[in-house]
Motif scaffolding. Structure first.
Motif: not given
Length: 185
Positions: A29-33, A38-43, A71-74, A98-101
């Motif tokens: 994605l080249k955005s970085g954190y 992306h808060a969900d990525i940390i926790d 792969g996640g669902v929220r 929402q499908l995510c990650r």
């Protein structure tokens, strides 16, 4: 799946899942954190393992024991801003899954992992019940992402076609799976 097992993530998978996600946001994605995105990525445990209507799946490469895909669902739709208001209105939080990650390490791509994750995640959505829409968005700059999602979902909005190009992402809706019948005792 041959050398792979897809399963619901547990507390012991959090570090491996986080590594896949962070590597993806920096490399692909080249955005970085970015904390607001992306808060969900940390926790991941707090965002996916604990809430009832959410889940996180991982793909484990059995020979190495490494987590190689996520792969996640929220139970939340896209926010406006940064997304167009009409997209946020179409996919309200609570009634939108929402499908995510959905990320696969490059060396493990082309083994059907992403498609298998999507199948398992949509099964989760069907069994969870109460969802009216199934949403996702993707960054078309990621190699293979846009054609993959176009093979499974219907485009709702390609922000590249909006004045100014928006965020440059593409919003999709997937067919909502039939609810899983609850057995009557």
């Amino acid at each position: 799946m041959g050398d792979y097992v897809i399963r619901v993530a547990g507390d012991g998978d959090v570090d491996g899942a986080r590594a896949v996600m962070l590597d993806t946001v920096y490399r692909d994605l080249k955005s970085g954190y970015v904390p607001r995105w992306h808060a969900d990525i940390i926790d991941p445990a707090a965002h996916y393992l604990r809430p009832e209507r959410r889940t996180l799946l991982v793909a484990e490469h059995v020979p190495s024991g490494a987590i190689v895909a996520t792969g996640g669902v929220r139970d939340q739709g896209p926010a406006a801003p940064p997304n167009p208001q009409w997209v946020a209105d179409r996919f309200p939080s609570g009634s939108t899954a929402q499908l995510c990650r959905i990320y696969v390490r490059p060396e493990h791509r082309r083994h059907g992992l992403a498609r298998a994750l999507v199948r398992e995640l949509t099964d989760f959505v069907a069994s969870a019940g109460g969802y009216e829409r199934l949403y996702l968005h993707t960054d078309p700059a990621v190699t293979g992402a846009e054609p993959f999602w176009r093979s499974l979902a219907q485009e709702v909005c390609d922000e590249r076609e909006l004045p100014g190009g928006g965020q440059g992402i593409v919003h999709f809706e997937l067919p909502l799976p039939a609810p899983v019948p609850v057995p009557v005792a």
